[in-house]
Design a protein around this motif. Structure first.
Motif, PDB file in Angstrom:
ATOM      1  N   CYS A  26       0.849  -1.191   0.000  1.00 29.97           N
ATOM      2  CA  CYS A  26       0.000   0.000   0.000  1.00 29.97           C
ATOM      3  C   CYS A  26       0.885   1.241   0.000  1.00 29.97           C
ATOM      4  O   CYS A  26       1.896   1.279   0.693  1.00 29.97           O
ATOM      5  CB  CYS A  26      -0.910  -0.018   1.233  1.00 29.97           C
ATOM      6  SG  CYS A  26      -1.941   1.445   1.416  1.00 29.97           S
ATOM      7  N   CYS A  28      -0.174   4.274   0.981  1.00 27.33           N
ATOM      8  CA  CYS A  28      -0.676   5.335   1.856  1.00 27.33           C
ATOM      9  C   CYS A  28       0.493   5.883   2.692  1.00 27.33           C
ATOM     10  O   CYS A  28       1.576   5.291   2.730  1.00 27.33           O
ATOM     11  CB  CYS A  28      -1.817   4.832   2.749  1.00 27.33           C
ATOM     12  SG  CYS A  28      -1.302   3.868   4.180  1.00 27.33           S
ATOM     13  N   CYS A  31       1.750   3.152   5.493  1.00 30.20           N
ATOM     14  CA  CYS A  31       2.272   1.867   4.991  1.00 30.20           C
ATOM     15  C   CYS A  31       3.562   2.061   4.193  1.00 30.20           C
ATOM     16  O   CYS A  31       4.488   1.265   4.308  1.00 30.20           O
ATOM     17  CB  CYS A  31       1.227   1.150   4.133  1.00 30.20           C
ATOM     18  SG  CYS A  31      -0.161   0.489   5.082  1.00 30.20           S
ATOM     19  N   TYR A  91      -5.236  -6.779   8.598  1.00 28.00           N
ATOM     20  CA  TYR A  91      -4.181  -6.665   7.600  1.00 28.00           C
ATOM     21  C   TYR A  91      -2.862  -6.986   8.292  1.00 28.00           C
ATOM     22  O   TYR A  91      -2.338  -6.184   9.052  1.00 28.00           O
ATOM     23  CB  TYR A  91      -4.173  -5.258   6.995  1.00 28.00           C
ATOM     24  CG  TYR A  91      -5.498  -4.945   6.349  1.00 28.00           C
ATOM     25  CD1 TYR A  91      -5.716  -5.233   5.011  1.00 28.00           C
ATOM     26  CD2 TYR A  91      -6.545  -4.414   7.091  1.00 28.00           C
ATOM     27  CE1 TYR A  91      -6.940  -4.990   4.413  1.00 28.00           C
ATOM     28  CE2 TYR A  91      -7.782  -4.163   6.510  1.00 28.00           C
ATOM     29  CZ  TYR A  91      -7.965  -4.450   5.173  1.00 28.00           C
ATOM     30  OH  TYR A  91      -9.185  -4.214   4.599  1.00 28.00           O
ATOM     31  N   ASP A 109       0.215  -3.911  -5.920  1.00 27.32           N
ATOM     32  CA  ASP A 109       0.231  -2.530  -5.440  1.00 27.32           C
ATOM     33  C   ASP A 109      -1.195  -2.020  -5.243  1.00 27.32           C
ATOM     34  O   ASP A 109      -2.078  -2.240  -6.077  1.00 27.32           O
ATOM     35  CB  ASP A 109       0.968  -1.617  -6.420  1.00 27.32           C
ATOM     36  CG  ASP A 109       2.459  -1.902  -6.418  1.00 27.32           C
ATOM     37  OD1 ASP A 109       3.034  -1.956  -5.316  1.00 27.32           O
ATOM     38  OD2 ASP A 109       3.051  -2.065  -7.506  1.00 27.32           O
ATOM     39  N   PHE A 110      -1.415  -1.348  -4.100  1.00 24.55           N
ATOM     40  CA  PHE A 110      -2.718  -0.772  -3.765  1.00 24.55           C
ATOM     41  C   PHE A 110      -2.551   0.722  -3.572  1.00 24.55           C
ATOM     42  O   PHE A 110      -1.671   1.165  -2.835  1.00 24.55           O
ATOM     43  CB  PHE A 110      -3.275  -1.405  -2.486  1.00 24.55           C
ATOM     44  CG  PHE A 110      -4.580  -0.810  -2.049  1.00 24.55           C
ATOM     45  CD1 PHE A 110      -5.751  -1.094  -2.735  1.00 24.55           C
ATOM     46  CD2 PHE A 110      -4.626   0.065  -0.976  1.00 24.55           C
ATOM     47  CE1 PHE A 110      -6.959  -0.531  -2.333  1.00 24.55           C
ATOM     48  CE2 PHE A 110      -5.826   0.634  -0.577  1.00 24.55           C
ATOM     49  CZ  PHE A 110      -6.996   0.338  -1.259  1.00 24.55           C
ATOM     50  N   GLY A 112      -3.472   3.355  -1.780  1.00 24.36           N
ATOM     51  CA  GLY A 112      -4.084   3.854  -0.554  1.00 24.36           C
ATOM     52  C   GLY A 112      -4.047   5.365  -0.445  1.00 24.36           C
ATOM     53  O   GLY A 112      -4.811   5.947   0.322  1.00 24.36           O
TER      54      GLY A 112
END
Length: 115
Positions: A26, A28, A31, A91, A109-110, A112
């Protein structure tokens, strides 16, 4: 499969059941700074075995996630969705899990940052 993990000093210990097919990275603000590779699981699959006063909580933004950390060594072993009900997730930071090498898993990949 049953996996076990902990923070660096071992004061926060946990286990969970999951089939690991990949890790989520993530981007964000928290993270990306802690370098976590995550596995999303149903909250009921996570069992915290040891914590005491050492389990700290950090939230930010809309406070939807409780980021858990060890107050002794500072490691972030997992986070929890704070919603009520059966849809709740946990998580797990796969870097804190024994007997696996997260970098050998496919990494997804996220985004966030966009939340």
């Amino acid at each position: 499969m049953l996996y076990k993990g902990s923070c660096h000093c071992g004061k926060i210990a946990f286990q969970f059941k999951a089939e690991l097919t990949g890790a989520v990275r993530c981007n964000c603000s928290i993270c990306s700074r802690k370098g976590a590779l995550l596995c999303a699981i149903p909250h009921g699959s996570l069992t915290v075995l040891a914590w005491g006063d050492d389990l700290g909580t950090y939230t930010f933004g809309n406070h939807a996630m409780a980021h858990r950390f060890c107050r002794t060594c500072g490691i972030h072993p997992f986070a929890e969705d704070v919603r009520e009900g059966d849809e709740r997730s946990a998580y797990v930071n796969l870097n804190c899990v024994a007997d696996i090498e997260p970098s050998t898993l496919p990494i997804f990949d996220f985004d966030g940052r966009s939340l």
